[in-house]
Design an enzyme around this catalytic site. Structure first.
Site, short mmCIF file in Angstrom:
data_model
loop_
_atom_site.label_atom_id
_atom_site.label_comp_id
_atom_site.label_asym_id
_atom_site.label_seq_id
_atom_site.Cartn_x
_atom_site.Cartn_y
_atom_site.Cartn_z
N ASN A 56 82.06 99.81 84.94
CA ASN A 56 81.48 101.07 85.42
C ASN A 56 80.05 100.80 85.89
O ASN A 56 79.15 100.63 85.09
CB ASN A 56 81.49 102.09 84.28
CG ASN A 56 80.84 103.40 84.66
OD1 ASN A 56 80.61 103.67 85.84
ND2 ASN A 56 80.55 104.24 83.66
N LYS A 74 78.08 102.80 87.34
CA LYS A 74 77.23 104.00 87.30
C LYS A 74 76.47 104.11 88.63
O LYS A 74 77.03 103.75 89.67
CB LYS A 74 76.29 103.97 86.08
CG LYS A 74 77.06 103.66 84.79
CD LYS A 74 76.29 103.95 83.55
CE LYS A 74 77.15 103.62 82.33
NZ LYS A 74 76.57 104.05 81.08
N HIS A 91 82.95 111.35 81.78
CA HIS A 91 82.00 110.43 81.15
C HIS A 91 80.89 111.24 80.48
O HIS A 91 80.50 112.30 80.99
CB HIS A 91 81.41 109.49 82.21
CG HIS A 91 80.63 108.37 81.62
ND1 HIS A 91 79.34 108.55 81.16
CD2 HIS A 91 80.95 107.07 81.37
CE1 HIS A 91 78.91 107.40 80.65
NE2 HIS A 91 79.87 106.49 80.78
N GLU A 132 77.82 110.96 80.43
CA GLU A 132 76.67 111.26 81.31
C GLU A 132 76.97 112.45 82.22
O GLU A 132 76.08 113.21 82.57
CB GLU A 132 76.30 110.00 82.11
CG GLU A 132 75.61 108.97 81.21
CD GLU A 132 75.86 107.52 81.59
OE1 GLU A 132 76.30 107.25 82.72
OE2 GLU A 132 75.61 106.64 80.73
N GLU A 136 84.25 106.44 73.86
CA GLU A 136 82.87 105.96 74.02
C GLU A 136 81.94 106.83 73.18
O GLU A 136 81.55 107.93 73.63
CB GLU A 136 82.44 106.09 75.49
CG GLU A 136 83.29 105.29 76.44
CD GLU A 136 82.51 104.96 77.72
OE1 GLU A 136 82.30 103.77 77.97
OE2 GLU A 136 82.09 105.89 78.42
N GLY A 164 74.73 102.30 76.17
CA GLY A 164 73.45 101.79 76.66
C GLY A 164 72.39 101.58 75.59
O GLY A 164 71.21 101.43 75.91
P1 PGA Z 1 77.22 100.56 78.37
O1 PGA Z 1 77.94 101.81 79.11
O2 PGA Z 1 78.25 99.44 78.36
O3 PGA Z 1 76.03 100.26 79.23
O4 PGA Z 1 76.88 101.01 77.00
C1 PGA Z 1 79.28 102.11 78.89
C2 PGA Z 1 79.65 103.35 79.66
O5 PGA Z 1 78.85 104.29 79.69
O6 PGA Z 1 80.72 103.42 80.27
#
Ligand code: PGA
Length: 258
Positions: free
Chosen positions: A9, A11, A100, A102, A173, A179
């Site tokens: 991903n 982003k 997601h 976010e 997740e 992150g």
């Molecule tokens: P990350 O993100 O691996 O940077 O923690 C995962 C995600 O949000 O899909």
């Protein structure tokens, strides 16, 4: 354990040119170190790079699927700034990430919106990758399973009773793990995945991925768990070499297929 699945991903990272260079490097590294195990690898670049990435994947017969990071649930119309499922199919996508954390946090997506998006995706023949996960506060309050079950149930709530979920993908997740470098221990992830699978077994169980600070060092421990079918990788997927390592280490340690 189903066919192991690894999603990159991106982003809001990488231009079209950067996405294409990534694919070139991925292909090069893969030819130097061919994949030993059967896996499904999916790339989710930003909207702007989907068409070119899809073209390059097809042209080079790369063993990579293409996912969008979002879609809108209406087919067409006056929805400035939105992109529909048929546009994603035309751009070469077979998958779409939906819900997601976010999107839930910054763009106000709730379970009802997410359910409409899952339905629109399935109706168009796209495989939804439905993201679910508890916040730090919900975890502290002991509500992890309750929150995840609700998000899964609501996310698929618009699917007709006879629609099998076995072609869908769920990504568990935990919001606090995304992150941050913090992760749950693999046995906690296994427990959440087991619960999701148990609740959905009547309708066909989707593949269930883990996501949140996955890297080359921790992927093996997650993949060893029997109900962990793969990884959704954010930050660590931005380097083609690192992502390929995650795929290859992860696939080597995957629990055996039944
Ligand atoms: P990350 O993100 O691996 O940077 O923690 C995962 C995600 O949000 O899909």
């Amino acid at each position: 354990m189903a066919l192991p699945c690894f999603v990159a991903n991106f982003k809001m990272n990488k231009t079209v040119a950067e996405t294409l260079s990534y694919l070139t490097l991925y292909r090069q590294r893969l030819s130097e170190r061919p994949q030993q195990q059967n896996v499904e690898v999916i790339l989710a670049p930003p909207y702007t790079a989907l068409f070119s990435a899809g073209h390059k994947i097809k042209e080079g017969s790369l063993p990579i699927g293409l996912a969008a990071q979002n879609l809108y649930f209406e087919a067409d119309g006056a929805y400035t700034g939105e992109v529909s499922s048929n546009m994603l199919c035309e751009a070469g996508c077979q998958y779409v990430i939906i819900g997601h954390s976010e999107r839930r946090k910054y763009f106000g997506e709730n379970d009802a919106i997410i359910a409409a998006k899952v339905f629109a995706a399935v109706e168009a023949g796209l495989t939804p990758i439905l993201c679910v996960g508890e916040s730090a506060k919900e975890r502290q309050e002991g509500k992890t399973l309750e929150v995840v079950q609700r998000q899964v149930k609501e996310g698929f709530s618009k699917m007709a009773g006879d629609m099998s979920l076995s072609h869908s993908i769920i990504a568990y997740e935990p919001v606090w793990a995304i992150g941050t470098g913090n992760t749950p221990i693999p046995s906690e992830v296994e427990q959440v995945h087991q619960e999701i699978a148990r609740h959905l077994k009547e309708n066909g169980v989707p593949r269930i991925l883990y996501g949140g600070s996955v890297n080359e060092a921790n992927v093996a421990a997650f993949m060893k768990e029997p109900h962990v079918d793969g990884m959704l990788v954010g930050g660590a997927s931005l380097s083609a070499e690192t992502f390929l390592n995650i795929v290859q280490v992860g696939a080597r340690h995957a629990a055996p297929l039944p």
